[in-house]
Scaffold this motif. Structure first.
Motif, mmCIF file in Angstrom:
data_model
loop_
_atom_site.group_PDB
_atom_site.id
_atom_site.type_symbol
_atom_site.label_atom_id
_atom_site.label_comp_id
_atom_site.label_asym_id
_atom_site.label_seq_id
_atom_site.Cartn_x
_atom_site.Cartn_y
_atom_site.Cartn_z
ATOM 1 N N PHE A 3 0.803 -1.226 0.000
ATOM 2 C CA PHE A 3 0.000 0.000 0.000
ATOM 3 C C PHE A 3 0.835 1.276 0.000
ATOM 4 C CE2 PHE A 3 -2.940 -3.202 1.589
ATOM 5 C CZ PHE A 3 -3.999 -2.989 0.729
ATOM 6 N N GLU A 4 2.133 1.123 0.089
ATOM 7 C CA GLU A 4 3.014 2.297 0.045
ATOM 8 C C GLU A 4 3.246 2.702 -1.406
ATOM 9 O OE1 GLU A 4 4.887 4.132 2.458
ATOM 10 O OE2 GLU A 4 3.275 3.277 3.674
ATOM 11 N N ILE A 5 3.427 3.988 -1.634
ATOM 12 C CA ILE A 5 3.826 4.412 -2.978
ATOM 13 C C ILE A 5 5.295 4.020 -3.126
ATOM 14 C CG2 ILE A 5 4.247 6.405 -4.492
ATOM 15 C CD1 ILE A 5 1.932 7.801 -3.013
ATOM 16 N N PRO A 6 5.632 3.217 -4.179
ATOM 17 C CA PRO A 6 7.019 2.777 -4.304
ATOM 18 C C PRO A 6 7.980 3.970 -4.349
ATOM 19 C CG PRO A 6 5.622 1.761 -5.979
ATOM 20 C CD PRO A 6 4.777 2.760 -5.260
ATOM 21 N N GLU A 7 9.145 3.768 -3.789
ATOM 22 C CA GLU A 7 10.157 4.818 -3.675
ATOM 23 C C GLU A 7 10.383 5.546 -5.017
ATOM 24 O OE1 GLU A 7 11.643 5.562 -0.707
ATOM 25 O OE2 GLU A 7 12.567 7.248 -1.796
ATOM 26 N N HIS A 8 10.491 4.748 -6.113
ATOM 27 C CA HIS A 8 10.842 5.345 -7.396
ATOM 28 C C HIS A 8 9.722 6.205 -7.985
ATOM 29 C CE1 HIS A 8 9.033 1.432 -8.554
ATOM 30 N NE2 HIS A 8 8.575 2.100 -9.569
ATOM 31 N N LEU A 9 8.511 6.129 -7.406
ATOM 32 C CA LEU A 9 7.411 6.944 -7.937
ATOM 33 C C LEU A 9 7.148 8.188 -7.092
ATOM 34 C CD1 LEU A 9 4.777 4.228 -8.951
ATOM 35 C CD2 LEU A 9 6.496 5.329 -10.367
ATOM 36 N N ARG A 10 7.819 8.264 -5.947
ATOM 37 C CA ARG A 10 7.486 9.363 -5.021
ATOM 38 C C ARG A 10 7.763 10.743 -5.595
ATOM 39 N NH1 ARG A 10 9.131 6.634 0.533
ATOM 40 N NH2 ARG A 10 7.558 5.018 0.387
ATOM 41 N N GLN A 11 8.861 10.836 -6.353
ATOM 42 C CA GLN A 11 9.234 12.130 -6.923
ATOM 43 C C GLN A 11 8.114 12.653 -7.840
ATOM 44 O OE1 GLN A 11 12.535 11.899 -9.605
ATOM 45 N NE2 GLN A 11 12.606 14.113 -9.867
ATOM 46 N N ILE A 12 7.563 11.743 -8.648
ATOM 47 C CA ILE A 12 6.495 12.147 -9.570
ATOM 48 C C ILE A 12 5.259 12.554 -8.767
ATOM 49 C CG2 ILE A 12 5.077 11.445 -11.529
ATOM 50 C CD1 ILE A 12 6.994 9.201 -12.052
ATOM 51 N N VAL A 13 4.924 11.745 -7.772
ATOM 52 C CA VAL A 13 3.724 12.027 -6.980
ATOM 53 C C VAL A 13 3.851 13.387 -6.290
ATOM 54 C CG1 VAL A 13 2.349 11.236 -5.005
ATOM 55 C CG2 VAL A 13 3.112 9.600 -6.725
ATOM 56 N N GLU A 14 5.034 13.674 -5.765
ATOM 57 C CA GLU A 14 5.237 14.963 -5.094
ATOM 58 C C GLU A 14 5.100 16.123 -6.087
ATOM 59 O OE1 GLU A 14 5.297 15.586 -1.904
ATOM 60 O OE2 GLU A 14 5.023 13.429 -1.666
#
Ligand code: FAD
Length: 418
Positions: A3-14
């Motif tokens: 359920f966590e946003i994968p580390e590699h996608l966090r930059q895009i989500v932010e």
């Protein structure tokens, strides 16, 4: 299950969160108050293009630059394989952008809803021409998808726009309505029939260029909500389209599966539309929660405070359930598993829940809720209703789901997906 946003996608989500809050929200409020679509020459659209956030820019296959997920992966340096979880990322992004403002999001430049049919049905030459056009265009450019007609919405088999073959051309005659970005679109994918008696088998899709003689915009709709987004009526009067612009070429339509394939792209867009409804409701919910919290009402021990807290808890729980349904549909898509039922379930569930949550927000605000001060909740209330209408109405989704409930007859049900 993760359920966590994968580390590699966090930059895009932010990045999407920042954009939604700082850019979309204020612009959405401005154009909601003006009650008109954002004009195509607004500098905001250049910014969207510069950030690479256009909708549906990339088509499938190497000849036109790879897939959309491939492009995003490249831009943000993330893996291009299954682990990119592109469908999941789309769901998360759709919710955040709608939380910012959905009317503005729907007016983002790019091929938009025209992209999926071109990607699925187009010949390599058509894909190249279409996607190259959007990629190389210096100023923001739009595409549109024109299926709905005055007499055909949910039941698409009833479309009456005709396509008559004359030599090396097709002649289109008919009317389309409620077409998102229809007036500003440079290319419109238009659905027509070569023979209404054939139902879906008679349907053909055409790439129609703005400015083609016989093609005109009849009106821009005045709507209840989503004011920032343009919704247009289109008319085709003896509109002559070269046969090369028949999407997929004639041979494509001899296979029964052909058209069905194009429609299956909606298994991705339905959970995304459901996620947008959640985003709009989350905006109203957070506003209401913060309003009561900031006014210290919730710190007092009182029946009123307990009642408000209970209502807020219920809203949050419903939104979380709806989000999980969207994520399940997206997860199955990422895993290349069938997801038609789950996509329709998410689409059937989220919009009515979102409407319920927003209505409750207004109820809690009481008579004060009618004041202009609470404009954001009013806007959410007006923006949300259509989510139970477009991309398949709630009733249409329930028909799809119920059909699938009986599809497994004779086979043992799987515990999760039966
Ligand atoms: C803001 C906006 C943007 C849109 N953008 C686009 C676009 O870009 N391109 C495009 O092609 N279209 C677009 N649409 C059209 C949208 O997809 C249609 O409105 C939708 O498909 C419903 O069709 P309809 O409005 O004709 O309603 P109808 O199909 O006439 O339905 C009317 C009511 O009857 C119900 N109903 C219909 N059939 C059944 C049945 N068999 N059983 C039970 N109930 C039924 C429906 O659920 C609904 O409640 C847009 C619409 C809006 C409002």
């Amino acid at each position: 299950m993760e359920f966590e946003i994968p580390e590699h996608l966090r930059q895009i989500v932010e990045l999407i969160k920042w954009f939604a809050k700082e850019k979309l929200r204020p612009l959405g409020i401005e154009y909601d108050k003006k009650q008109e679509p954002i004009p195509p020459d607004h500098p905001f659209f250049k910014e969207v293009k510069q950030m690479g956030l256009e909708i549906g820019t990339i088509g499938g296959g190497k000849e036109d630059g790879g897939t959309e997920s491939g492009r995003i992966a490249e831009r943000f340096g993330i893996p291009k394989d299954k682990s990119t979880m592109f469908a999941t990322l789309s769901i998360i992004g759709a919710e955040i952008l709608a939380w910012g403002d959905q009317g503005v999001t729907m007016s983002f430049p790019g091929p938009g809803l025209a992209a999926p049919p071109v990607r699925v049905m187009g010949t390599p030459e058509q894909k190249k021409m279409f996607f190259d056009f959007f990629r190389s265009s210096e100023s923001p450019a739009w595409g549109a998808f024109a299926l709905t007609e005055p007499g055909a919405g949910s039941d698409v088999a009833r479309i009456r726009t005709t396509a008559r073959k004359e030599g090396k051309y097709y002649i289109l005659n008919g009317e389309k309505m409620y077409i998102t970005n229809g007036a500003r679109a440079e290319w419109v994918v238009v659905f027509a029939t070569v023979d209404p008696k054939l139902g879906r088998a008679g349907h053909r899709a055409f790439l129609v260029r703005k400015g083609t003689p016989g093609f005109r915009v009849s009106r821009i709709e005045k709507k209840m909500g989503l004011h920032a987004s343009e919704t247009a009526g289109l008319v085709f009067e003896d509109c002559k389209i070269p046969e090369e612009q028949l999407l997929g070429g004639e041979s494509y339509y001899s296979s029964k599966e052909g058209f069905k394939g194009a429609m299956e792209t909606f298994n991705m867009t339905r959970p995304a539309v459901a996620a947008m409804a959640i985003g709009i409701a989350r905006c109203a919910y957070e506003y209401t929660r913060d309003y009561f919290s900031e006014n210290y009402l919730l710190n007092k021990v009182s029946i009123l405070s307990a009642k408000i807290k209970a209502e807020l808890e219920r809203m949050k729980r419903k939104l979380d359930i709806a989000r999980l349904m969207c994520l399940r549909a997206a997860y199955l898509m990422d895993m290349k598993q069938p997801n038609a039922k789950e996509a329709s379930q998410a689409k059937a569930y989220a919009p009515p829940i979102a409407l319920d949550v927003i209505t409750k927000c207004l109820d809690l605000l009481g008579e004060e809720g009618s004041l202009e001060y609470h404009h954001l909740v009013h806007k959410a209330y007006r923006d949300i209703k259509v989510f139970d209408i477009f991309e398949g109405t709630g009733q249409a989704q329930r028909i799809v789901i119920s059909k699938r409930l009986f599809a497994n007859k004779g086979r043992p049900p799987e515990w999760l997906h039966s």
